[in-house]
Design a protein around this motif. Structure first.
Motif, short mmCIF file in Angstrom:
data_model
loop_
_atom_site.label_atom_id
_atom_site.label_comp_id
_atom_site.label_asym_id
_atom_site.label_seq_id
_atom_site.Cartn_x
_atom_site.Cartn_y
_atom_site.Cartn_z
N ALA A 90 -4.85 9.88 0.13
CA ALA A 90 -3.84 8.88 0.52
C ALA A 90 -3.76 8.74 2.03
O ALA A 90 -3.67 7.63 2.56
CB ALA A 90 -2.48 9.26 -0.05
N ALA A 91 -3.84 9.85 2.76
CA ALA A 91 -3.81 9.79 4.22
C ALA A 91 -5.04 9.06 4.76
O ALA A 91 -4.94 8.26 5.70
CB ALA A 91 -3.73 11.20 4.81
N ARG A 94 -4.57 5.33 4.16
CA ARG A 94 -3.62 4.76 5.12
C ARG A 94 -4.27 4.61 6.49
O ARG A 94 -4.06 3.62 7.19
CB ARG A 94 -2.36 5.63 5.21
CG ARG A 94 -1.29 5.06 6.08
CD ARG A 94 -0.78 3.75 5.51
NE ARG A 94 0.22 3.19 6.40
CZ ARG A 94 0.34 1.89 6.66
NH1 ARG A 94 -0.45 1.03 6.09
NH2 ARG A 94 1.25 1.46 7.48
N ASP A 97 -6.26 1.56 6.46
CA ASP A 97 -5.38 0.38 6.56
C ASP A 97 -4.97 0.13 8.01
O ASP A 97 -4.97 -1.00 8.47
CB ASP A 97 -4.13 0.56 5.71
CG ASP A 97 -4.41 0.50 4.22
OD1 ASP A 97 -5.53 0.09 3.84
OD2 ASP A 97 -3.51 0.86 3.44
N VAL A 98 -4.63 1.19 8.71
CA VAL A 98 -4.21 1.05 10.11
C VAL A 98 -5.38 0.54 10.96
O VAL A 98 -5.22 -0.36 11.77
CB VAL A 98 -3.67 2.39 10.65
CG1 VAL A 98 -3.47 2.34 12.15
CG2 VAL A 98 -2.35 2.74 9.96
N GLY A 103 -2.64 -2.23 10.10
CA GLY A 103 -1.49 -1.50 9.61
C GLY A 103 -0.85 -2.06 8.35
O GLY A 103 0.08 -1.47 7.83
N ARG A 105 -0.10 -2.60 4.64
CA ARG A 105 -0.30 -1.69 3.52
C ARG A 105 -1.20 -2.33 2.46
O ARG A 105 -1.26 -3.55 2.33
CB ARG A 105 1.02 -1.26 2.91
CG ARG A 105 1.76 -2.38 2.24
CD ARG A 105 3.07 -1.90 1.71
NE ARG A 105 3.60 -2.96 0.84
CZ ARG A 105 4.69 -2.86 0.18
NH1 ARG A 105 5.42 -1.78 0.26
NH2 ARG A 105 5.09 -3.86 -0.58
N SER A 106 -1.88 -1.49 1.71
CA SER A 106 -2.83 -1.96 0.70
C SER A 106 -2.35 -1.64 -0.71
O SER A 106 -3.15 -1.49 -1.61
CB SER A 106 -4.20 -1.33 0.95
OG SER A 106 -4.09 0.07 0.90
N TRP A 107 -1.06 -1.53 -0.87
CA TRP A 107 -0.51 -1.24 -2.19
C TRP A 107 0.71 -2.11 -2.43
O TRP A 107 1.32 -2.62 -1.51
CB TRP A 107 -0.14 0.23 -2.32
CG TRP A 107 0.95 0.68 -1.40
CD1 TRP A 107 2.29 0.68 -1.66
CD2 TRP A 107 0.81 1.18 -0.07
NE1 TRP A 107 2.99 1.16 -0.59
CE2 TRP A 107 2.10 1.46 0.41
CE3 TRP A 107 -0.28 1.41 0.76
CZ2 TRP A 107 2.33 1.97 1.68
CZ3 TRP A 107 -0.04 1.90 2.02
CH2 TRP A 107 1.24 2.18 2.47
#
Length: 131
Positions: A90-91, A94, A97-98, A103, A105-107
C-alpha cells in the motif's frame, strides 16, 4: 398555520432542462474537470476509465492473495508477516500515486464501495449456494 422551511432543497429538477444539466466534477484518473449529464460519471473519457481500472486490477492480484492468506491461513500469514507486506504494498502504491499522478488517489472511497455493494454493510454473512 402553514410551516415553511427556509433554505430547503428543492424536491427535484425544476425543469427537464435542469435534469439534463451537466454535473461538474474532476476525473478520477487525470484530475481534469469534466461535466456530464450523468451524475455518477467518474471519468472524462473511456481512456481514463480504462487506465484507472487497469491500474486497480494490476495492483489487486497480489493484495487479494495476501489478504486471503491473512484471513484464512493465519499460521502462514504470521510466518510470512503478511500484514507488514500488505502495508508495504500500500505504501508503494501511494508513492506511485504521488510521483505519477500528482498525488491523486487511485482508490474509491468506502462510501462509493458501499453504494455499489450495500450487502457488505450487513451484520450477518450471506453465503451464496450453487448457481
Amino acid at each position: 398555520m402553514i410551516a415553511v422551511r427556509l433554505n430547503a432543497a428543492p424536491a427535484g429538477p425544476a425543469t427537464e432542462r435542469d435534469a439534463l444539466a451537466p454535473h461538474p466534477r474532476a476525473c478520477l484518473e487525470c484530475g481534469a474537470p469534466h461535466a456530464s449529464p450523468i451524475a455518477e460519471a467518474e471519468f472524462c473519457s473511456n481512456r481514463c476509465r480504462m487506465a484507472f481500472n487497469n491500474r486497480r486490477a494490476k495492483r489487486g492480484a497480489e493484495l487479494y492473495d495476501l489478504f486471503m492468506a491473512l484471513r484464512h491461513d493465519r499460521a502462514v500469514a504470521t510466518a510470512f508477516k503478511v500484514w507488514r507486506l500488505l502495508n508495504r504494498l500500500a505504501a508503494g502504491f501511494r508513492a506511485e500515486d504521488v510521483a505519477e499522478r500528482a498525488g491523486r488517489r487511485s482508490w474509491r472511497s468506502p462510501a462509493a464501495i458501499l453504494a455499489r455493494r450495500p450487502h457488505l454493510a450487513d451484520e450477518r454473512v450471506r453465503v451464496r449456494r450453487g448457481r
